[in-house]
Design a protein around this motif. Sequence first.
Motif, PDB file in Angstrom:
ATOM      1  N   GLU A  19     -45.574 -10.095  33.125  1.00  0.00           N
ATOM      2  CA  GLU A  19     -44.045  -9.396  32.663  1.00  0.00           C
ATOM      3  C   GLU A  19     -43.010 -10.492  32.565  1.00  0.00           C
ATOM      4  O   GLU A  19     -43.022 -11.442  33.198  1.00  0.00           O
ATOM      5  CB  GLU A  19     -43.602  -8.288  33.501  1.00  0.00           C
ATOM      6  CG  GLU A  19     -44.807  -7.076  33.828  1.00  0.00           C
ATOM      7  CD  GLU A  19     -44.039  -6.309  34.695  1.00  0.00           C
ATOM      8  OE1 GLU A  19     -42.873  -5.922  35.232  1.00  0.00           O
ATOM      9  OE2 GLU A  19     -45.109  -5.287  35.125  1.00  0.00           O
ATOM     10  N   ASN A  20     -41.885  -9.977  31.798  1.00  0.00           N
ATOM     11  CA  ASN A  20     -40.831 -11.056  31.517  1.00  0.00           C
ATOM     12  C   ASN A  20     -41.296 -12.285  30.833  1.00  0.00           C
ATOM     13  O   ASN A  20     -40.875 -13.408  31.211  1.00  0.00           O
ATOM     14  CB  ASN A  20     -40.035 -11.000  32.629  1.00  0.00           C
ATOM     15  CG  ASN A  20     -38.541 -11.301  32.282  1.00  0.00           C
ATOM     16  OD1 ASN A  20     -38.240 -10.945  31.218  1.00  0.00           O
ATOM     17  ND2 ASN A  20     -37.790 -12.025  33.227  1.00  0.00           N
ATOM     18  N   ALA A  21     -42.439 -12.189  29.935  1.00  0.00           N
ATOM     19  CA  ALA A  21     -43.119 -13.462  29.547  1.00  0.00           C
ATOM     20  C   ALA A  21     -42.161 -14.634  28.823  1.00  0.00           C
ATOM     21  O   ALA A  21     -42.414 -15.787  28.674  1.00  0.00           O
ATOM     22  CB  ALA A  21     -43.995 -13.041  28.490  1.00  0.00           C
ATOM     23  N   SER A  25     -35.871 -19.142  32.637  1.00  0.00           N
ATOM     24  CA  SER A  25     -36.038 -20.153  34.017  1.00  0.00           C
ATOM     25  C   SER A  25     -37.268 -20.515  33.969  1.00  0.00           C
ATOM     26  O   SER A  25     -38.193 -20.181  33.469  1.00  0.00           O
ATOM     27  CB  SER A  25     -35.330 -19.453  34.966  1.00  0.00           C
ATOM     28  OG  SER A  25     -36.149 -18.598  35.627  1.00  0.00           O
ATOM     29  N   GLY A  26     -37.302 -21.506  35.189  1.00  0.00           N
ATOM     30  CA  GLY A  26     -38.684 -22.021  35.299  1.00  0.00           C
ATOM     31  C   GLY A  26     -39.397 -21.372  36.578  1.00  0.00           C
ATOM     32  O   GLY A  26     -40.407 -21.767  36.992  1.00  0.00           O
ATOM     33  N   ILE A  27     -38.718 -20.177  37.130  1.00  0.00           N
ATOM     34  CA  ILE A  27     -39.148 -19.296  38.091  1.00  0.00           C
ATOM     35  C   ILE A  27     -40.476 -18.590  37.595  1.00  0.00           C
ATOM     36  O   ILE A  27     -40.570 -17.995  36.635  1.00  0.00           O
ATOM     37  CB  ILE A  27     -38.355 -18.686  38.851  1.00  0.00           C
ATOM     38  CG1 ILE A  27     -36.812 -19.367  39.369  1.00  0.00           C
ATOM     39  CG2 ILE A  27     -38.816 -17.732  39.911  1.00  0.00           C
ATOM     40  CD1 ILE A  27     -35.968 -18.494  39.702  1.00  0.00           C
ATOM     41  N   VAL A  28     -41.389 -18.711  38.773  1.00  0.00           N
ATOM     42  CA  VAL A  28     -42.698 -17.949  38.344  1.00  0.00           C
ATOM     43  C   VAL A  28     -42.763 -17.066  39.877  1.00  0.00           C
ATOM     44  O   VAL A  28     -43.072 -17.497  40.738  1.00  0.00           O
ATOM     45  CB  VAL A  28     -44.219 -18.705  38.457  1.00  0.00           C
ATOM     46  CG1 VAL A  28     -45.308 -17.814  38.123  1.00  0.00           C
ATOM     47  CG2 VAL A  28     -44.084 -19.610  37.032  1.00  0.00           C
ATOM     48  N   LEU A  29     -42.556 -15.799  39.665  1.00  0.00           N
ATOM     49  CA  LEU A  29     -42.539 -14.818  40.563  1.00  0.00           C
ATOM     50  C   LEU A  29     -44.354 -14.401  40.568  1.00  0.00           C
ATOM     51  O   LEU A  29     -44.702 -13.929  39.464  1.00  0.00           O
ATOM     52  CB  LEU A  29     -41.913 -13.735  40.341  1.00  0.00           C
ATOM     53  CG  LEU A  29     -40.450 -14.102  40.480  1.00  0.00           C
ATOM     54  CD1 LEU A  29     -39.524 -13.116  39.746  1.00  0.00           C
ATOM     55  CD2 LEU A  29     -40.132 -13.962  41.998  1.00  0.00           C
ATOM     56  N   VAL A  30     -44.795 -14.204  41.879  1.00  0.00           N
ATOM     57  CA  VAL A  30     -46.102 -13.898  41.999  1.00  0.00           C
ATOM     58  C   VAL A  30     -46.219 -12.577  42.932  1.00  0.00           C
ATOM     59  O   VAL A  30     -45.838 -12.690  44.023  1.00  0.00           O
ATOM     60  CB  VAL A  30     -47.092 -15.089  42.500  1.00  0.00           C
ATOM     61  CG1 VAL A  30     -48.624 -14.885  42.424  1.00  0.00           C
ATOM     62  CG2 VAL A  30     -46.902 -16.203  41.430  1.00  0.00           C
ATOM     63  N   CYS A  31     -46.935 -11.558  42.584  1.00  0.00           N
ATOM     64  CA  CYS A  31     -47.225 -10.480  43.376  1.00  0.00           C
ATOM     65  C   CYS A  31     -48.663 -10.137  43.729  1.00  0.00           C
ATOM     66  O   CYS A  31     -49.294  -9.570  42.697  1.00  0.00           O
ATOM     67  CB  CYS A  31     -46.297  -9.146  42.805  1.00  0.00           C
ATOM     68  SG  CYS A  31     -46.138  -7.925  44.135  1.00  0.00           S
ATOM     69  N   ARG A  67     -40.239  -7.181  40.287  1.00  0.00           N
ATOM     70  CA  ARG A  67     -39.640  -6.969  39.063  1.00  0.00           C
ATOM     71  C   ARG A  67     -38.120  -6.874  38.991  1.00  0.00           C
ATOM     72  O   ARG A  67     -37.595  -7.648  37.993  1.00  0.00           O
ATOM     73  CB  ARG A  67     -40.222  -5.409  38.649  1.00  0.00           C
ATOM     74  CG  ARG A  67     -41.533  -5.329  38.167  1.00  0.00           C
ATOM     75  CD  ARG A  67     -42.011  -3.916  37.876  1.00  0.00           C
ATOM     76  NE  ARG A  67     -43.098  -3.831  37.305  1.00  0.00           N
ATOM     77  CZ  ARG A  67     -43.736  -2.837  37.284  1.00  0.00           C
ATOM     78  NH1 ARG A  67     -43.473  -1.842  37.854  1.00  0.00           N
ATOM     79  NH2 ARG A  67     -45.060  -2.969  36.495  1.00  0.00           N
ATOM     80  N   ARG A  68     -37.497  -6.736  39.887  1.00  0.00           N
ATOM     81  CA  ARG A  68     -35.944  -7.022  40.145  1.00  0.00           C
ATOM     82  C   ARG A  68     -35.568  -8.357  40.166  1.00  0.00           C
ATOM     83  O   ARG A  68     -34.764  -8.811  39.665  1.00  0.00           O
ATOM     84  CB  ARG A  68     -35.329  -6.232  41.180  1.00  0.00           C
ATOM     85  CG  ARG A  68     -35.349  -4.811  41.481  1.00  0.00           C
ATOM     86  CD  ARG A  68     -34.479  -3.878  40.395  1.00  0.00           C
ATOM     87  NE  ARG A  68     -34.285  -2.692  40.940  1.00  0.00           N
ATOM     88  CZ  ARG A  68     -34.778  -1.628  41.108  1.00  0.00           C
ATOM     89  NH1 ARG A  68     -36.013  -1.493  41.058  1.00  0.00           N
ATOM     90  NH2 ARG A  68     -34.270  -0.446  41.525  1.00  0.00           N
ATOM     91  N   LEU A  69     -36.384  -9.222  40.917  1.00  0.00           N
ATOM     92  CA  LEU A  69     -36.203 -10.615  40.914  1.00  0.00           C
ATOM     93  C   LEU A  69     -36.420 -11.192  39.671  1.00  0.00           C
ATOM     94  O   LEU A  69     -35.648 -12.131  39.420  1.00  0.00           O
ATOM     95  CB  LEU A  69     -36.996 -11.174  42.020  1.00  0.00           C
ATOM     96  CG  LEU A  69     -36.695 -10.948  43.521  1.00  0.00           C
ATOM     97  CD1 LEU A  69     -37.611 -11.428  44.541  1.00  0.00           C
ATOM     98  CD2 LEU A  69     -35.315 -11.258  43.842  1.00  0.00           C
ATOM     99  N   ALA A  70     -37.512 -10.896  38.927  1.00  0.00           N
ATOM    100  CA  ALA A  70     -37.672 -11.395  37.651  1.00  0.00           C
ATOM    101  C   ALA A  70     -36.597 -11.363  36.788  1.00  0.00           C
ATOM    102  O   ALA A  70     -36.002 -12.101  35.809  1.00  0.00           O
ATOM    103  CB  ALA A  70     -39.191 -10.998  37.224  1.00  0.00           C
TER     104      ALA A  70
END
Length: 256
Positions: A19-21, A25-31, A67-70
């Motif tokens: 999501e949010n492809a 930014s360079g942040i990769v959120l992983v769940c 998702r909110r953080l992304a």
Amino acid sequence: MLLRSGILTSSDGDAVALENATAGSGIVLVCEHASSLLPASAGDLGLSPEALSSHIAWDPGALAIARRLAERLDGVLVHQRFSRLIYDCNRPPESPAAMPEKSEVYEIPGNRELGPAERYARTAALYIPFHDRVSNEISRLQGEGRRPVVVTVHTFTPVYFGNPREVEIGILHDADSRLADAMLDAAADSPYRFERNSPYGPEDGVTHTLRLHALPQGFANVMIEVRNDLVRDDAEVEAVSSHLADLISEALKRVA
């Protein structure tokens, strides 16, 4: 109907979601524990509906926070589409916890005495595609000249084996504590009770994703654990997520 490594069918869909492809930014959120869904081929693993909706099957609220953080951090989000009971993507294939026979007080009949072929099939269908996607996103960001930051998002149950947990938000790290240190410093006046490496720590094997994708290349990284009774509705999710986004943003200024 085509089988994917004997575990997923075409009706199940992909093992992993992005999501949010186009995030900037360079942040990769992983769940890794985003869903309680099981592939059709797994049935119910011999578990009751109560067990399959409980924290042993997924991390309630974790995907909503991620998702909110992304959105707030303009980061990409990679999340697992199936329950950690079929394969826990925060564990390596050789770990017994990757396909647990028991989780807290629940026996998991469908995971009992799995043979090498079944373990390999689950690994090929779920673990490898998930971590390939994380790796691909990190490589893409590097190719665009960005320095990736890896943030994994989890929730935990407020009572475990009958014992209440006082910590509200855990900031976890492995050998690289830079981002965790900065977040904990920024959280000094937080309304939430933060603790380092709690309710779990690297000795519990929970930092696998960080070890795999961040530590070898020296990327700033952190694992976030939120007690799930703090995110029972949208308002609570928004409050926690907004606070965490502010802390991450401030921490990254100190780490950069």
